[in-house]
Design a protein around this motif. Structure first.
Motif, PDB file in Angstrom:
ATOM      1  N   VAL A  54       1.777   5.744   8.864  1.00 13.53           N
ATOM      2  CA  VAL A  54       3.069   5.067   8.841  1.00 13.53           C
ATOM      3  C   VAL A  54       2.951   3.699   8.168  1.00 13.53           C
ATOM      4  O   VAL A  54       3.875   3.267   7.467  1.00 13.53           O
ATOM      5  CB  VAL A  54       3.640   4.932  10.264  1.00 13.53           C
ATOM      6  CG1 VAL A  54       4.895   4.068  10.264  1.00 13.53           C
ATOM      7  CG2 VAL A  54       3.968   6.309  10.831  1.00 13.53           C
ATOM      8  N   ASP A  55       1.818   3.016   8.331  1.00 17.99           N
ATOM      9  CA  ASP A  55       1.625   1.745   7.633  1.00 17.99           C
ATOM     10  C   ASP A  55       1.586   1.951   6.119  1.00 17.99           C
ATOM     11  O   ASP A  55       2.053   1.097   5.349  1.00 17.99           O
ATOM     12  CB  ASP A  55       0.334   1.073   8.104  1.00 17.99           C
ATOM     13  CG  ASP A  55       0.535   0.279   9.391  1.00 17.99           C
ATOM     14  OD1 ASP A  55       1.671  -0.173   9.616  1.00 17.99           O
ATOM     15  OD2 ASP A  55      -0.426   0.122  10.159  1.00 17.99           O
ATOM     16  N   ALA A  56       1.017   3.078   5.681  1.00 25.92           N
ATOM     17  CA  ALA A  56       1.034   3.397   4.246  1.00 25.92           C
ATOM     18  C   ALA A  56       2.465   3.611   3.772  1.00 25.92           C
ATOM     19  O   ALA A  56       2.848   3.196   2.666  1.00 25.92           O
ATOM     20  CB  ALA A  56       0.188   4.637   3.974  1.00 25.92           C
ATOM     21  N   VAL A  57       3.268   4.249   4.607  1.00 26.90           N
ATOM     22  CA  VAL A  57       4.674   4.469   4.279  1.00 26.90           C
ATOM     23  C   VAL A  57       5.407   3.132   4.174  1.00 26.90           C
ATOM     24  O   VAL A  57       6.262   2.941   3.306  1.00 26.90           O
ATOM     25  CB  VAL A  57       5.335   5.366   5.339  1.00 26.90           C
ATOM     26  CG1 VAL A  57       6.846   5.374   5.185  1.00 26.90           C
ATOM     27  CG2 VAL A  57       4.788   6.790   5.233  1.00 26.90           C
ATOM     28  N   ARG A  58       5.067   2.193   5.051  1.00 26.90           N
ATOM     29  CA  ARG A  58       5.693   0.862   5.011  1.00 26.90           C
ATOM     30  C   ARG A  58       5.537   0.241   3.624  1.00 26.90           C
ATOM     31  O   ARG A  58       6.484  -0.307   3.058  1.00 26.90           O
ATOM     32  CB  ARG A  58       5.053  -0.038   6.057  1.00 26.90           C
ATOM     33  CG  ARG A  58       5.644  -1.446   6.090  1.00 26.90           C
ATOM     34  CD  ARG A  58       4.644  -2.465   6.637  1.00 26.90           C
ATOM     35  NE  ARG A  58       4.155  -2.104   7.950  1.00 26.90           N
ATOM     36  CZ  ARG A  58       4.745  -2.470   9.090  1.00 26.90           C
ATOM     37  NH1 ARG A  58       5.838  -3.201   9.051  1.00 26.90           N
ATOM     38  NH2 ARG A  58       4.227  -2.100  10.243  1.00 26.90           N
ATOM     39  N   THR A  59       4.324   0.329   3.065  1.00 26.00           N
ATOM     40  CA  THR A  59       4.076  -0.227   1.737  1.00 26.00           C
ATOM     41  C   THR A  59       4.983   0.424   0.704  1.00 26.00           C
ATOM     42  O   THR A  59       5.527  -0.246  -0.177  1.00 26.00           O
ATOM     43  CB  THR A  59       2.601  -0.005   1.347  1.00 26.00           C
ATOM     44  OG1 THR A  59       1.767  -0.631   2.325  1.00 26.00           O
ATOM     45  CG2 THR A  59       2.303  -0.598  -0.014  1.00 26.00           C
ATOM     46  N   GLY A  60       5.154   1.749   0.826  1.00 26.68           N
ATOM     47  CA  GLY A  60       6.008   2.448  -0.124  1.00 26.68           C
ATOM     48  C   GLY A  60       7.451   1.991  -0.055  1.00 26.68           C
ATOM     49  O   GLY A  60       8.124   1.875  -1.084  1.00 26.68           O
ATOM     50  N   VAL A  61       7.931   1.716   1.149  1.00 25.08           N
ATOM     51  CA  VAL A  61       9.337   1.339   1.307  1.00 25.08           C
ATOM     52  C   VAL A  61       9.578  -0.098   0.884  1.00 25.08           C
ATOM     53  O   VAL A  61      10.512  -0.385   0.128  1.00 25.08           O
ATOM     54  CB  VAL A  61       9.787   1.548   2.773  1.00 25.08           C
ATOM     55  CG1 VAL A  61      11.175   0.970   3.008  1.00 25.08           C
ATOM     56  CG2 VAL A  61       9.760   3.027   3.120  1.00 25.08           C
ATOM     57  N   GLN A  62       8.751  -1.017   1.363  1.00 23.34           N
ATOM     58  CA  GLN A  62       9.067  -2.433   1.166  1.00 23.34           C
ATOM     59  C   GLN A  62       8.538  -3.002  -0.142  1.00 23.34           C
ATOM     60  O   GLN A  62       9.016  -4.046  -0.591  1.00 23.34           O
ATOM     61  CB  GLN A  62       8.542  -3.264   2.338  1.00 23.34           C
ATOM     62  CG  GLN A  62       7.047  -3.433   2.382  1.00 23.34           C
ATOM     63  CD  GLN A  62       6.586  -4.153   3.632  1.00 23.34           C
ATOM     64  OE1 GLN A  62       7.234  -4.083   4.666  1.00 23.34           O
ATOM     65  NE2 GLN A  62       5.475  -4.841   3.547  1.00 23.34           N
ATOM     66  N   ASP A  63       7.578  -2.329  -0.762  1.00 28.95           N
ATOM     67  CA  ASP A  63       6.990  -2.883  -1.981  1.00 28.95           C
ATOM     68  C   ASP A  63       7.218  -2.004  -3.207  1.00 28.95           C
ATOM     69  O   ASP A  63       7.785  -2.446  -4.201  1.00 28.95           O
ATOM     70  CB  ASP A  63       5.485  -3.092  -1.793  1.00 28.95           C
ATOM     71  CG  ASP A  63       5.176  -4.230  -0.839  1.00 28.95           C
ATOM     72  OD1 ASP A  63       6.042  -5.099  -0.682  1.00 28.95           O
ATOM     73  OD2 ASP A  63       4.084  -4.236  -0.248  1.00 28.95           O
ATOM     74  N   VAL A  64       6.766  -0.754  -3.116  1.00 32.53           N
ATOM     75  CA  VAL A  64       6.668   0.073  -4.318  1.00 32.53           C
ATOM     76  C   VAL A  64       8.003   0.202  -5.037  1.00 32.53           C
ATOM     77  O   VAL A  64       8.113  -0.103  -6.228  1.00 32.53           O
ATOM     78  CB  VAL A  64       6.115   1.467  -3.972  1.00 32.53           C
ATOM     79  CG1 VAL A  64       6.196   2.390  -5.174  1.00 32.53           C
ATOM     80  CG2 VAL A  64       4.676   1.354  -3.496  1.00 32.53           C
ATOM     81  N   ALA A  65       9.023   0.653  -4.344  1.00 29.16           N
ATOM     82  CA  ALA A  65      10.291   0.933  -5.011  1.00 29.16           C
ATOM     83  C   ALA A  65      10.894  -0.322  -5.624  1.00 29.16           C
ATOM     84  O   ALA A  65      11.347  -0.308  -6.776  1.00 29.16           O
ATOM     85  CB  ALA A  65      11.271   1.556  -4.018  1.00 29.16           C
TER      86      ALA A  65
END
Length: 600
Positions: free
Chosen positions: A138-149
């Motif tokens: 879930v922490d990896a998912v956090r990076t995808g949501v708040q940073d990557v996009a």
């Protein structure tokens, strides 16, 4: 140290379906997400505008030695840069807030999903694997949501706006820039698969580390008791060494990909300098336009490595999302029927009609089991380990559904009953005597949260264990550690008995419930149980003869079948399997002068 099959089955290629599903979680926070997108689009236009502004100052007032004009341009540039940074601060705040809210929602959904899963799911799934889903994945998912996009959108906007301005200033030089597109495409295509595999392996390795750590903590007594510290330590060191190799493998591939993108940008910038310089010297092109083009090309090429970095993080986020969604997409083995109805207050009549059960296809745990437990009667279950005793009581409590036949409560098939309405009328005390972190009083009130202090004391008094609970350091307020640490096995068992009684159930299940209680304490409980179980149907998986002798019906199981049934006296007279076991344990009683264990 084998891999959990949840980690290796059903692996799918990463794609936009996962991204769409992941960002569907932002729909619950649409206002915040939309503000964030507005700030992202604004910043995407601001970055190339800054590059254009620097070029305009150099090629305009500075080149013409207009000091007054240069001062005004520089002041305007600084004001615009300040606004740009202020926009960046708020974009970061909004991104962090959105990421945190999505993570909260996702973790809550995972937890709720786990609470719906039947017992069979937890029998085949490692605890550490589930912990890894809620933590690292879930922490990896956090990076995808708040940073990557959003960072990718900013840099892609920077790249597109810069490209549009470069095309406007010098279309011929821009064609040179376009020539790098096939090279970038081949680089991304080559590294995509390698990085995806590396990040997936990295997270699966971490899952194995957490699973082993959780197992070791739970089994620390056995590890120390059998002096396996060095052995288990060596196995764990091998796991973290392997995990380190996966980390290094992923880092090395990323370390090659990122510099290659940057080098390509620098290489093409050098090519542009050669071609642009030749145009300026030979063709006498507009020097101001050339300066603008080169500053914009610097912004253009600077965006490419940033997008590459976000691409790496996107692969990590999608690997985590893939594993999280695989868990969320795992359906329960069974659920209440849509038309299942609320169960009213029951009398407690339980009937098994040709019941069969399989944990795995082809490996029956129960076969053709039929019997009737009348209201207020005690049924004792006897048999060797693995004979199906615990499976039978799980079916009574609807913690599992029969593979064949019917389990009837007051004549109603459990499949037609809402599980929660049945569970509220059943109390279970097992040999695991699980307690939650908190006080003794809080653990007792799990049986009935509305119970008053006096009602809790009355239940303990009825069980004749009030003095045991009050003798604890702080009485009912004594703090209980994780899994009941801080209390003796007997004390934990007594708390579980009081918890069951306070629920005032119609059906009571005692699964080897006195196995952790000493003989003196058990004698006190047995006297109380005779009164407290009156009017309640009870199923007792016991290993002491004193309990079985009082049962109204004894079922002897072997290999998942009922091989003998009757009262204790009837079975002893039959000279069958139960009688032989009874004589064996009676002889043990005569020898040891202690209360013997009954056949299990």
């Amino acid at each position: 140290m084998s891999r959990n099959r949840n980690d290796v089955q059903g692996e799918r290629p990463l794609g936009f379906a996962i991204i769409r599903r992941l960002f569907s979680y932002t729909n619950r926070h649409a206002a915040l997400r939309n503000v964030l997108f507005a700030l992202v689009i604004l910043r995407a236009a601001q970055l190339p505008a800054l590059a254009w502004g620097v070029a305009r100052v150099i090629s305009g007032p500075i080149a013409s030695a207009d000091f007054g004009g240069a001062a005004l341009w520089i002041a305007g540039f600084l004001a615009f840069a300040a606004v740009t940074e202020l926009c960046f601060v708020y974009r970061m705040r909004c991104a962090l807030l959105l990421g945190e809210r999505v993570v909260q929602d996702l973790r809550a959904e995972i937890y709720a999903h786990l609470l719906r899963m039947p017992m069979a799911f937890f029998r085949r799934t490692e605890v550490g694997s589930l912990i890894a889903r809620v933590t690292s994945d879930v922490d990896a998912v956090r990076t995808g949501v708040q940073d990557v996009a959003f960072v990718t959108t900013v840099q892609a906007g920077n790249l597109l706006v810069s490209a549009a301005l470069m095309l406007y200033y010098d279309w011929q030089l821009f064609l040179v820039v376009l020539a790098m597109a096939p090279i970038l495409w081949m680089l991304v295509r080559y590294f995509r698969k390698k990085l995806s595999e590396a990040y997936r392996a990295q997270q699966e390795s971490f899952s194995r580390v957490t699973a082993t750590l959780a197992e070791s903590v739970q089994g620390i007594r056995e590890i120390q008791g059998f002096v396996r510290q060095d052995v288990n330590g060596g196995l764990f060191r091998q796991l973290i060494f392997d995990h380190s190799k996966y980390n290094m493998g992923a880092a090395q591939k990323s370390a090659v990909f990122q510099p290659l993108l940057e080098f390509n940008g620098q290489l093409f910038l050098a090519i542009l300098l050669v071609i642009g310089g030749h145009q300026a010297l030979v063709r006498a092109v507009d020097l101001e336009a050339l300066i603008q083009f080169f500053f914009l090309s610097t912004a253009f090429f600077a965006a490419i490595p940033m997008i590459g970095m976000q691409y790496n993080q996107a692969l990590t986020a999608m690997a985590g999302a893939e594993r999280v969604f695989r868990l969320l997409d795992t359906p329960p083995d069974w659920e209440d029927a849509p038309d299942a109805r609320e169960l009213p207050d029951i009398r407690g009549r339980v009937e098994f009609v040709g019941v069969g059960f399989e944990y795995e296809p082809g490996r029956p745990a129960l076969t053709d089991v039929s019997f009737v437990a009348e209201p207020g009667r005690m049924v004792a279950l006897v048999g060797p380990t693995g004979s199906g005793k615990s499976t039978l009581v799980n079916l009574v409590a609807k913690l599992a559904l029969p593979s064949a036949g019917e389990v009837l409560i007051d004549g109603v098939d459990v499949r037609a009953i809402r599980s929660d309405s049945l569970h509220r009328q059943i109390a279970c005390v097992t040999q695991e005597n699980f307690l939650f972190t908190g006080s003794v009083l809080e653990n007792v009130r799990l049986g009935r949260p509305s119970a008053t202090d006096e009602e809790v004391r009355a239940a303990a008094r009825a069980l004749d264990v009030l003095d045991v609970l009050e003798s604890m350091p702080r009485g009912f307020l004594t703090e209980v550690g994780e899994r009941g640490s801080g209390l003796s096995l007997g004390q934990r068992q007594i708390v579980c008995f009081v918890r069951a009684l306070i629920a005032d159930p119609r059906i009571v299940i005692l699964d080897e419930a006195t196995s952790a209680v000493d003989s003196v304490t058990e004698a006190r409980i047995q006297r109380a149980l005779a009164r407290l179980l009156a009017g309640r149907t009870s199923f007792v998986v016991a290993h002491r003869l004193s309990t079985i002798q009082k049962a109204d019906l004894v079922l002897v199981l072997d290999g998942g079948r009922i091989v003998e049934r009757g009262t204790h006296a009837e079975l002893v007279r039959c000279s069958g399997r139960y009688s032989a076991l009874y004589r064996k344990f009676a002889a043990t009683l005569d020898t040891a002068q202690t209360t013997p264990e009954a056949p299990r």
